[in-house]
Design a protein around this motif. Sequence first.
Motif, PDB file in Angstrom:
ATOM      1  N   VAL A 158       0.836  -1.200   0.000  1.00 30.88           N
ATOM      2  CA  VAL A 158       0.000   0.000   0.000  1.00 30.88           C
ATOM      3  C   VAL A 158       0.871   1.251   0.000  1.00 30.88           C
ATOM      4  O   VAL A 158       1.801   1.380   0.794  1.00 30.88           O
ATOM      5  CB  VAL A 158      -0.959  -0.002   1.216  1.00 30.88           C
ATOM      6  CG1 VAL A 158      -1.776   1.277   1.257  1.00 30.88           C
ATOM      7  CG2 VAL A 158      -1.872  -1.212   1.159  1.00 30.88           C
ATOM      8  N   GLY A 159       0.580   2.153  -0.908  1.00 33.85           N
ATOM      9  CA  GLY A 159       1.330   3.392  -1.038  1.00 33.85           C
ATOM     10  C   GLY A 159       2.514   3.278  -1.968  1.00 33.85           C
ATOM     11  O   GLY A 159       2.957   4.260  -2.543  1.00 33.85           O
ATOM     12  N   PHE A 160       3.060   2.068  -2.121  1.00 33.81           N
ATOM     13  CA  PHE A 160       4.215   1.876  -2.991  1.00 33.81           C
ATOM     14  C   PHE A 160       3.786   1.352  -4.345  1.00 33.81           C
ATOM     15  O   PHE A 160       4.079   1.938  -5.375  1.00 33.81           O
ATOM     16  CB  PHE A 160       5.236   0.940  -2.347  1.00 33.81           C
ATOM     17  CG  PHE A 160       6.480   0.761  -3.168  1.00 33.81           C
ATOM     18  CD1 PHE A 160       7.405   1.776  -3.274  1.00 33.81           C
ATOM     19  CD2 PHE A 160       6.721  -0.426  -3.846  1.00 33.81           C
ATOM     20  CE1 PHE A 160       8.549   1.619  -4.041  1.00 33.81           C
ATOM     21  CE2 PHE A 160       7.850  -0.590  -4.610  1.00 33.81           C
ATOM     22  CZ  PHE A 160       8.775   0.434  -4.713  1.00 33.81           C
ATOM     23  N   GLY A 161       3.105   0.202  -4.358  1.00 35.34           N
ATOM     24  CA  GLY A 161       2.658  -0.368  -5.614  1.00 35.34           C
ATOM     25  C   GLY A 161       2.315  -1.832  -5.488  1.00 35.34           C
ATOM     26  O   GLY A 161       2.373  -2.409  -4.401  1.00 35.34           O
ATOM     27  N   ARG A 217       4.485  -7.793 -13.651  1.00 36.81           N
ATOM     28  CA  ARG A 217       4.211  -6.385 -13.942  1.00 36.81           C
ATOM     29  C   ARG A 217       4.137  -5.638 -12.628  1.00 36.81           C
ATOM     30  O   ARG A 217       3.737  -6.178 -11.603  1.00 36.81           O
ATOM     31  CB  ARG A 217       2.883  -6.248 -14.688  1.00 36.81           C
ATOM     32  CG  ARG A 217       2.900  -6.964 -16.013  1.00 36.81           C
ATOM     33  CD  ARG A 217       2.404  -6.082 -17.132  1.00 36.81           C
ATOM     34  NE  ARG A 217       2.649  -6.732 -18.415  1.00 36.81           N
ATOM     35  CZ  ARG A 217       1.712  -7.306 -19.145  1.00 36.81           C
ATOM     36  NH1 ARG A 217       0.470  -7.333 -18.727  1.00 36.81           N
ATOM     37  NH2 ARG A 217       2.022  -7.849 -20.309  1.00 36.81           N
ATOM     38  N   PHE A 218       4.519  -4.372 -12.664  1.00 38.24           N
ATOM     39  CA  PHE A 218       4.468  -3.521 -11.479  1.00 38.24           C
ATOM     40  C   PHE A 218       3.576  -2.324 -11.771  1.00 38.24           C
ATOM     41  O   PHE A 218       3.729  -1.657 -12.788  1.00 38.24           O
ATOM     42  CB  PHE A 218       5.869  -3.035 -11.105  1.00 38.24           C
ATOM     43  CG  PHE A 218       5.868  -2.093  -9.933  1.00 38.24           C
ATOM     44  CD1 PHE A 218       5.655  -2.570  -8.645  1.00 38.24           C
ATOM     45  CD2 PHE A 218       6.070  -0.738 -10.110  1.00 38.24           C
ATOM     46  CE1 PHE A 218       5.641  -1.703  -7.564  1.00 38.24           C
ATOM     47  CE2 PHE A 218       6.061   0.132  -9.034  1.00 38.24           C
ATOM     48  CZ  PHE A 218       5.851  -0.347  -7.758  1.00 38.24           C
ATOM     49  N   ARG A 219       2.637  -2.098 -10.879  1.00 41.39           N
ATOM     50  CA  ARG A 219       1.761  -0.929 -10.971  1.00 41.39           C
ATOM     51  C   ARG A 219       2.067  -0.024  -9.781  1.00 41.39           C
ATOM     52  O   ARG A 219       1.820  -0.415  -8.633  1.00 41.39           O
ATOM     53  CB  ARG A 219       0.298  -1.341 -10.917  1.00 41.39           C
ATOM     54  CG  ARG A 219      -0.145  -2.088 -12.146  1.00 41.39           C
ATOM     55  CD  ARG A 219      -1.648  -2.324 -12.098  1.00 41.39           C
ATOM     56  NE  ARG A 219      -1.877  -3.708 -12.503  1.00 41.39           N
ATOM     57  CZ  ARG A 219      -2.759  -4.516 -11.962  1.00 41.39           C
ATOM     58  NH1 ARG A 219      -3.528  -4.120 -10.989  1.00 41.39           N
ATOM     59  NH2 ARG A 219      -2.893  -5.744 -12.406  1.00 41.39           N
ATOM     60  N   PRO A 220       2.613   1.159 -10.024  1.00 37.55           N
ATOM     61  CA  PRO A 220       2.937   2.043  -8.900  1.00 37.55           C
ATOM     62  C   PRO A 220       1.684   2.530  -8.188  1.00 37.55           C
ATOM     63  O   PRO A 220       0.646   2.749  -8.812  1.00 37.55           O
ATOM     64  CB  PRO A 220       3.678   3.206  -9.558  1.00 37.55           C
ATOM     65  CG  PRO A 220       3.299   3.156 -10.990  1.00 37.55           C
ATOM     66  CD  PRO A 220       2.954   1.738 -11.310  1.00 37.55           C
ATOM     67  N   GLY A 221       1.802   2.700  -6.885  1.00 39.24           N
ATOM     68  CA  GLY A 221       0.712   3.220  -6.071  1.00 39.24           C
ATOM     69  C   GLY A 221       0.649   4.743  -6.140  1.00 39.24           C
ATOM     70  O   GLY A 221       1.576   5.400  -6.623  1.00 39.24           O
ATOM     71  N   LYS A 222      -0.405   5.301  -5.627  1.00 36.24           N
ATOM     72  CA  LYS A 222      -0.615   6.747  -5.673  1.00 36.24           C
ATOM     73  C   LYS A 222       0.504   7.506  -4.974  1.00 36.24           C
ATOM     74  O   LYS A 222       1.001   8.501  -5.496  1.00 36.24           O
ATOM     75  CB  LYS A 222      -1.966   7.108  -5.049  1.00 36.24           C
ATOM     76  CG  LYS A 222      -2.269   8.601  -5.122  1.00 36.24           C
ATOM     77  CD  LYS A 222      -3.607   8.921  -4.521  1.00 36.24           C
ATOM     78  CE  LYS A 222      -3.984  10.386  -4.561  1.00 36.24           C
ATOM     79  NZ  LYS A 222      -2.987  11.374  -4.753  1.00 36.24           N
ATOM     80  N   GLN A 223       0.910   7.038  -3.793  1.00 29.83           N
ATOM     81  CA  GLN A 223       1.958   7.731  -3.043  1.00 29.83           C
ATOM     82  C   GLN A 223       3.262   7.773  -3.838  1.00 29.83           C
ATOM     83  O   GLN A 223       3.924   8.803  -3.893  1.00 29.83           O
ATOM     84  CB  GLN A 223       2.176   7.056  -1.685  1.00 29.83           C
ATOM     85  CG  GLN A 223       3.194   7.759  -0.808  1.00 29.83           C
ATOM     86  CD  GLN A 223       2.731   9.147  -0.385  1.00 29.83           C
ATOM     87  OE1 GLN A 223       1.588   9.317   0.019  1.00 29.83           O
ATOM     88  NE2 GLN A 223       3.586  10.134  -0.493  1.00 29.83           N
ATOM     89  N   LYS A 268       3.607   7.525  -7.125  1.00 29.37           N
ATOM     90  CA  LYS A 268       3.405   8.428  -8.264  1.00 29.37           C
ATOM     91  C   LYS A 268       3.564   9.885  -7.835  1.00 29.37           C
ATOM     92  O   LYS A 268       4.194  10.677  -8.524  1.00 29.37           O
ATOM     93  CB  LYS A 268       2.003   8.230  -8.858  1.00 29.37           C
ATOM     94  CG  LYS A 268       1.844   6.983  -9.671  1.00 29.37           C
ATOM     95  CD  LYS A 268       0.425   6.918 -10.211  1.00 29.37           C
ATOM     96  CE  LYS A 268       0.143   5.632 -10.932  1.00 29.37           C
ATOM     97  NZ  LYS A 268      -1.242   5.556 -11.410  1.00 29.37           N
ATOM     98  N   ASP A 269       2.963  10.230  -6.685  1.00 32.16           N
ATOM     99  CA  ASP A 269       3.052  11.600  -6.183  1.00 32.16           C
ATOM    100  C   ASP A 269       4.485  11.970  -5.814  1.00 32.16           C
ATOM    101  O   ASP A 269       4.940  13.095  -6.074  1.00 32.16           O
ATOM    102  CB  ASP A 269       2.138  11.794  -4.980  1.00 32.16           C
ATOM    103  CG  ASP A 269       0.662  11.731  -5.341  1.00 32.16           C
ATOM    104  OD1 ASP A 269       0.323  11.816  -6.538  1.00 32.16           O
ATOM    105  OD2 ASP A 269      -0.158  11.563  -4.410  1.00 32.16           O
TER     106      ASP A 269
END
Length: 91
Positions: A46-49, A79-85, A87-88
């Motif tokens: 959470v927060g990372f991806g 596959r890696f999907r970055p989290g919102k934190q 990305k920010d």
Amino acid sequence: MKKEELVAQMAEEAGITKTQAAKALSAMLQGIAGALKEKDGKVALVGFGTFVKVERKARQGVNPSTGAKIQIKASNVVRFRPGKQLKDDVG
């Protein structure tokens, strides 16, 4: 950043030795790899991806040196999907 640099940064920020940081990093990477080997193959930080195992279907490709068509086998990829934190922080 190389693994050595990451270990040094982890040790400094956590107030632990480089040996302890290297063991912690190794354990984390082994845990992620082990979880991705499972049937559902997903690790969410959470927060990372999120790391997700995805099946790539068999397909036809072309040998670039000869131009001959070749069959590429199906395989699993990560596959890696970055989290919102993340990305920010990067964005």
